[in-house]
Design an enzyme around this catalytic site. Structure first.
Site, mmCIF file in Angstrom:
data_model
loop_
_atom_site.group_PDB
_atom_site.id
_atom_site.type_symbol
_atom_site.label_atom_id
_atom_site.label_comp_id
_atom_site.label_asym_id
_atom_site.label_seq_id
_atom_site.Cartn_x
_atom_site.Cartn_y
_atom_site.Cartn_z
ATOM 1 N N LYS B 217 105.602 -2.163 -19.931
ATOM 2 C CA LYS B 217 104.325 -2.237 -20.614
ATOM 3 C C LYS B 217 103.278 -2.782 -19.651
ATOM 4 O O LYS B 217 103.652 -3.474 -18.700
ATOM 5 C CB LYS B 217 104.455 -3.106 -21.853
ATOM 6 C CG LYS B 217 104.640 -4.593 -21.497
ATOM 7 C CD LYS B 217 104.386 -5.497 -22.658
ATOM 8 C CE LYS B 217 104.276 -6.903 -22.150
ATOM 9 N NZ LYS B 217 104.104 -7.925 -23.118
ATOM 10 N N LYS B 251 117.307 -7.814 -26.602
ATOM 11 C CA LYS B 251 117.857 -9.101 -27.043
ATOM 12 C C LYS B 251 118.920 -8.911 -28.113
ATOM 13 O O LYS B 251 118.807 -8.049 -28.973
ATOM 14 C CB LYS B 251 116.722 -9.986 -27.580
ATOM 15 C CG LYS B 251 115.821 -10.475 -26.481
ATOM 16 C CD LYS B 251 114.855 -11.507 -27.001
ATOM 17 C CE LYS B 251 113.906 -11.940 -25.902
ATOM 18 N NZ LYS B 251 114.567 -12.766 -24.891
ATOM 19 N N GLU B 285 103.668 -18.227 -28.165
ATOM 20 C CA GLU B 285 103.972 -18.752 -26.830
ATOM 21 C C GLU B 285 103.260 -20.080 -26.708
ATOM 22 O O GLU B 285 102.183 -20.261 -27.281
ATOM 23 C CB GLU B 285 103.452 -17.798 -25.755
ATOM 24 C CG GLU B 285 104.204 -16.493 -25.683
ATOM 25 C CD GLU B 285 103.493 -15.507 -24.762
ATOM 26 O OE1 GLU B 285 103.889 -15.407 -23.607
ATOM 27 O OE2 GLU B 285 102.530 -14.867 -25.200
ATOM 28 N N ASP B 304 98.646 -6.749 -26.000
ATOM 29 C CA ASP B 304 99.715 -7.205 -25.113
ATOM 30 C C ASP B 304 101.046 -7.315 -25.855
ATOM 31 O O ASP B 304 102.095 -7.007 -25.297
ATOM 32 C CB ASP B 304 99.323 -8.580 -24.535
ATOM 33 C CG ASP B 304 100.292 -9.056 -23.471
ATOM 34 O OD1 ASP B 304 100.809 -8.206 -22.731
ATOM 35 O OD2 ASP B 304 100.537 -10.274 -23.387
ATOM 36 N N HIS B 309 105.901 -5.162 -28.976
ATOM 37 C CA HIS B 309 107.020 -5.972 -29.486
ATOM 38 C C HIS B 309 106.996 -6.104 -31.010
ATOM 39 O O HIS B 309 107.981 -5.847 -31.681
ATOM 40 C CB HIS B 309 106.996 -7.375 -28.884
ATOM 41 C CG HIS B 309 106.978 -7.387 -27.397
ATOM 42 N ND1 HIS B 309 107.715 -6.508 -26.653
ATOM 43 C CD2 HIS B 309 106.315 -8.171 -26.518
ATOM 44 C CE1 HIS B 309 107.505 -6.766 -25.370
ATOM 45 N NE2 HIS B 309 106.658 -7.755 -25.260
ATOM 46 N N LYS B 407 98.906 -17.233 -27.843
ATOM 47 C CA LYS B 407 99.241 -18.118 -26.728
ATOM 48 C C LYS B 407 98.791 -19.524 -27.068
ATOM 49 O O LYS B 407 97.924 -19.716 -27.918
ATOM 50 C CB LYS B 407 98.520 -17.640 -25.472
ATOM 51 C CG LYS B 407 99.088 -16.330 -24.960
ATOM 52 C CD LYS B 407 98.690 -16.093 -23.521
ATOM 53 C CE LYS B 407 99.332 -14.848 -22.970
ATOM 54 N NZ LYS B 407 100.754 -14.989 -22.706
#
Lengths: 308, 555
Positions: B217, B251, B285, B304, B309, B407
């Site tokens: 990505k 994962k 995050e 992003d 995701h 973030k």
């Protein structure tokens, strides 16, 4: 945390387990299986260590049954059960109970183990040494889905191997077979590349090596060619040579963890084939808990029926 | 008695010879053709090949999936991702015995290096970042197959040299012409690199081998650019030979979503609008943008993270049962979900974006987004985004999916929370259930992979009081052999040609169709809200859920 119980019973041990979990604050546990290790005092330490390392991958309750040799008449007549309950950081990711049996109770260890099995979870029995001749018929072995023996730990491995052949029941497995997985996967990968029919085969190993014998039998069963056994200085299995119309496929491991793969018409390449620690072998064993049909094939050859 | 019995046996007796004949035939044929029959059961490594390896058998489940003969070419091999993730993953795979003997690694970058300099860089990266212990013999096996090609992407000579290196490896290492090209470079270089690969014939597999492209990505920054990028890559590589890395899909817990839902009986019956109140998917995050200002500004959290995701996690959570666990069937089901997504009509009320502001976070004073180096103080880029989506199908109609990513939030966590409706009737009085929340199943994707179930339980004591408790499941620990890093799994899958865990270009395009209108709305209206670093996002996000009578979980 560690709780010592002297002259105890299974129900007192169960209580101690609950008490131990309460004390460290984890009443709910995500254990996936019960591992029963039947051993003597001498081998207990290493086996427990290996099982605890393997429990990082497979959180489990480990029950260690140690039969004590009675030295005095009193010990022989008076039967006694001592237990050491370990919960929390001292027991890997699960719980460990070390059971020491004295006197008559030693012959009825299954009566102690049965109440301590995790509800509804698979049971694995492992004899690091002194495995019974017929693991499936052993009182403790009968409790388990999976019975792990080790041909490396006997005096005359090839004779013991024949005993295993006769007594095989689905769920039996042996660490001598587990040790072969890297060899077998490299041989399969070599054939993936060579893509030719194998016409002859040689397994080279130290004398009386049970893994080499199992490997030879597996190759015989799968490749349908006679497999020659050659004795070298070792250690363990040193080489496998597969003859084909185009030339030889060889995996050669004269010493150490580095082997050489030679394919017909291609330059030799090195590959890593290390001897794995017991904990890794146990972790591999615990990944599958159903019968290992390939082990049966290696023991008895293709086409033999299960459940004989 | 015996007469009736024999009479009863009469009618079947007549056709018996006929029935017996085929059986006898089957028996004889089965004895003569036994070897072939057994062959047919075996799984060939390459489905296209007609040669069966007698040493492989699907009953033999100890033998790991080892990639066939192959090599990996990494462009941009000096980058962070390559050093911290790719090289260690390759080593870990080799250490676990999953790479074929002769596996080769080719680095391509603008550095004046020899093969051994490159090997040294890989060596250091592996020592520092690999998950498994460093073993000299594994390293030797790998190091023999390392090559380095210095050069620019414009440099025809370098690509000629790459072609020679590939031929040389085929001859000396038996890689069999199978190569994967990993484009660990900014997307603006993609066209150049794939064109060069095409020009020098590196993208055309020789007979019986494969050439694959692996890309990371971002897959574009909106629908138009994603389509353009796909067109460029597909012009050179077949669409099914292009592997898009979404490391989340590698994962264990993400793969476990499918196991949880479709291998069990107890979850699927309540996995629908009759029982589920809403779903929250969070990716938080705790770090800021760090040194990625150049990449991040103008992109933002939604592009992003949400576009790839979170929408993938949503698709896996919401999709119907695939007919099989293979790439085609998974794609079909995920696409259906993505195509059924409906955006809220009032985008202003049901989407929120924010920017982190200067504050104390976890005992450390951190600067705000607008104060970061290289960021325009008037930037409107979102470092936090929350959106509400609905899925218009029978299973999910009326159940909102809240997606948020940001973030500098409270802590690093990614989770999917399926929150259930309250019990329709409670025989307990309201004081007894005052502290009882809604039941929930939470899938923790990272860190501490596992699953939590939250439900009510009686508090010990004489009075009837019911309170939330949680039941937790955490499988294994990160340092065991069985929990590989996502990149290990994904690189191995690329080499095996197994596309289950890779989003296809259709999914990427559908995801942009969902996000584009939101981004357009944000560009046209207002500015991102400011939120204190270390908090759980702007107040507007709380208000957004409060409007629906709900609240965010604190993950």
């Amino acid at each position: 945390m560690k709780i010592d119980l002297t002259d105890t019973t299974a129900s007192k041990i169960n209580k101690a387990l609950v008490q131990g979990r309460r004390a460290i604050g984890t009443p709910a546990v995500g254990m996936v299986l019960t591992m029963v290790i039947v051993t003597d005092e001498e081998n207990a330490y290493d086996s427990i260590k290996a099982a605890e390392e393997a429990s990082h991958e497979h959180p489990s309750r480990t029950l260690v049954v140690i039969k004590r040799h009675a030295r005095t008449l009193r010990e022989r007549t008076h039967s006694r059960l001592d237990a050491e309950v370990r919960v929390g950081s001292e027991a890997g990711t699960g719980e460990t109970v070390i059971l020491r049996t004295f006197g008559e109770v030693s012959d009825h260890a299954d009566s102690v183990v049965l109440p301590l099995l995790l509800p509804d979870a698979p049971v694995v029995v492992w004899w690091p040494v002194d495995a019974p001749d017929n693991p499936a018929k052993d009182p403790l072995g009968a409790l388990a889905q999976r019975r792990i023996t080790d041909l490396y730990a006997v005096e005359h491995p090839l004779e013991a191997l024949e005993t295993r052949v006769r007594s095989y029941a689905p769920g039996d497995t042996d660490l001598a077979w587990t040790r072969l997985t890297p060899w077998r996967s490299m041989l399969a990968a070599a054939l993936d590349q060579a893509r030719v029919k194998v016409t002859s085969a040689v397994v080279e190993s130290e004398a009386e090596n049970p893994s080499a014998e199992l490997l030879a039998r597996w190759l015989e069963a799968r490749l349908r060619v006679p497999v020659q056994r050659a004795v070298t200085a070792g250690p363990v299995v040193t080489a496998v040579r597969l003859g084909t119309a185009n030339g030889e496929i060889v995996i050669d491991r004269p010493e150490g963890p580095l082997a050489t793969l030679s394919l017909p018409g291609q330059p030799p390449r090195t590959l890593a084939l290390k001897v794995r620690a017991t904990s890794e072998l146990i972790a591999e064993e615990l990944r599958r808990l159903d019968a290992d049909e390939m082990y049966a094939v290696a023991l008895r050859g293709e086409g033999t029926k299960e459940n004989v | 008695m015996s007469k009736t019995r024999s009479a009863g046996a009469e009618p079947p007796a007549a056709p018996a010879p006929q029935a017996a004949a085929p059986t006898a035939q089957a028996e004889t044929s089965s004895t003569t053709t036994a070897p072939q029959a057994a062959d047919a059961v075996r799984v060939p490594l390459d489905p296209a090949a007609d040669w069966d390896n007698p040493l492989r058998d699907d009953r033999d489940r100890r033998l790991p999936r080892i990639a066939g003969p192959s090599g990996l070419v990494i462009f941009g091999v000096t980058g962070d991702l390559s050093r911290k993730k790719l090289m260690p993953a390759v080593y870990d795979l080799a250490n676990r015995g999953l790479l074929p003997p002769g596996f080769s690694l080719v680095g391509f970058a603008r550095r004046d290096w020899e093969d051994q300099d490159f090997a040294q860089v890989v060596h250091d990266a592996v020592k520092e970042h690999a998950r498994t212990a460093f073993r000299e013999e594994v390293w030797q096996q790998l190091a023999e197959g390392m090559r380095f090609i210095p050069g620019d992407f414009d440099d025809d000579k370098a690509f000629e040299q790459l072609g020679k290196a590939v031929d040389e490896l085929n001859a000396s290492r038996g890689t069999g012409g199978n190569f994967a090209f990993y484009l660990s470079v900014p997307p603006k270089f993609f066209p150049k690199v794939v064109q060069q690969l095409k020009k020098h014939g590196l993208a055309d597999p020789p007979e019986g081998s494969w050439r694959r492209a692996v890309i990371e990505k971002p897959f574009g920054h909106d629908l138009a650019s994603a389509r353009e990028l796909n067109a460029i890559v597909h012009d050179v590589f077949e669409p099914d030979q292009v592997f898009r890395i979404d490391h989340y899909l590698g994962k264990e817990t993400v793969q476990n979503i499918l196991a949880l839902r479709f291998a069990n009986q107890m979850y699927e019956p309540i996995w629908n609008r009759s029982y589920v109140d809403h779903v929250q998917i969070t990716m938080a995050e705790d770090i800021g943008i760090g040194g990625r200002a150049g990449y991040y500004d103008g992109i933002g959290a939604a592009r992003d993270v949400i576009q790839n995701h979170l929408l993938q996690l949503m698709a896996l959570t919401a999709m119907e049962e695939p007919i099989a666990f293979d790439a085609e069937a998974l794609l079909t089901e995920k696409l259906k979900v993505l195509k059924s997504v409906r955006l809220p009509e009032d985008l202003g009320a049901h989407t929120v974006r924010g920017q982190y502001a200067e504050a104390w976070q976890g005992g450390e004073k951190v600067i705000g987004y607008l104060q970061e180096d290289g960021i325009d103080p008037r930037s409107k880029t979102d470092t936090y985004a929350a959106i509400k989506l609905e899925i218009d199908n029978r299973r999910w109609a009326g159940v909102p999916f809240y997606l948020r990513a940001g973030k500098r939030l409270g802590r690093r966590v990614t989770e999917i929370a399926v929150v259930f409706q309250r019990a329709p009737h409670s025989p307990f009085d309201s004081t007894a259930t005052e502290e009882l929340g809604q039941n929930a199943i939470v899938i923790r994707v990272q860190p501490d992979e596992g699953m939590t179930v939250r439900f009510g339980s009686k508090v010990p004591g004489t009075s009837m009081e019911i309170r939330d408790v949680t039941m937790d499941f955490a499988y294994g620990e990160s340092f065991t052999e069985s929990s590989p890093e996502a990149y290990e799994r994904l690189i191995l899958d690329v080499l095996l040609g197994d596309a289950n865990l890779f989003p296809r270009h259709q999914e990427v395009e559908e995801s942009w169709k969902i996000l584009d209108p939101i981004e357009e709305h944000w560009t046209a209206h207002g500015r991102p809200a400011q939120y204190a670093s270390g908090s759980w996002g702007p107040e507007e996000a709380d208000e957004m859920l409060a409007r629906d009578g709900r609240s965010w979980r604190r993950p």
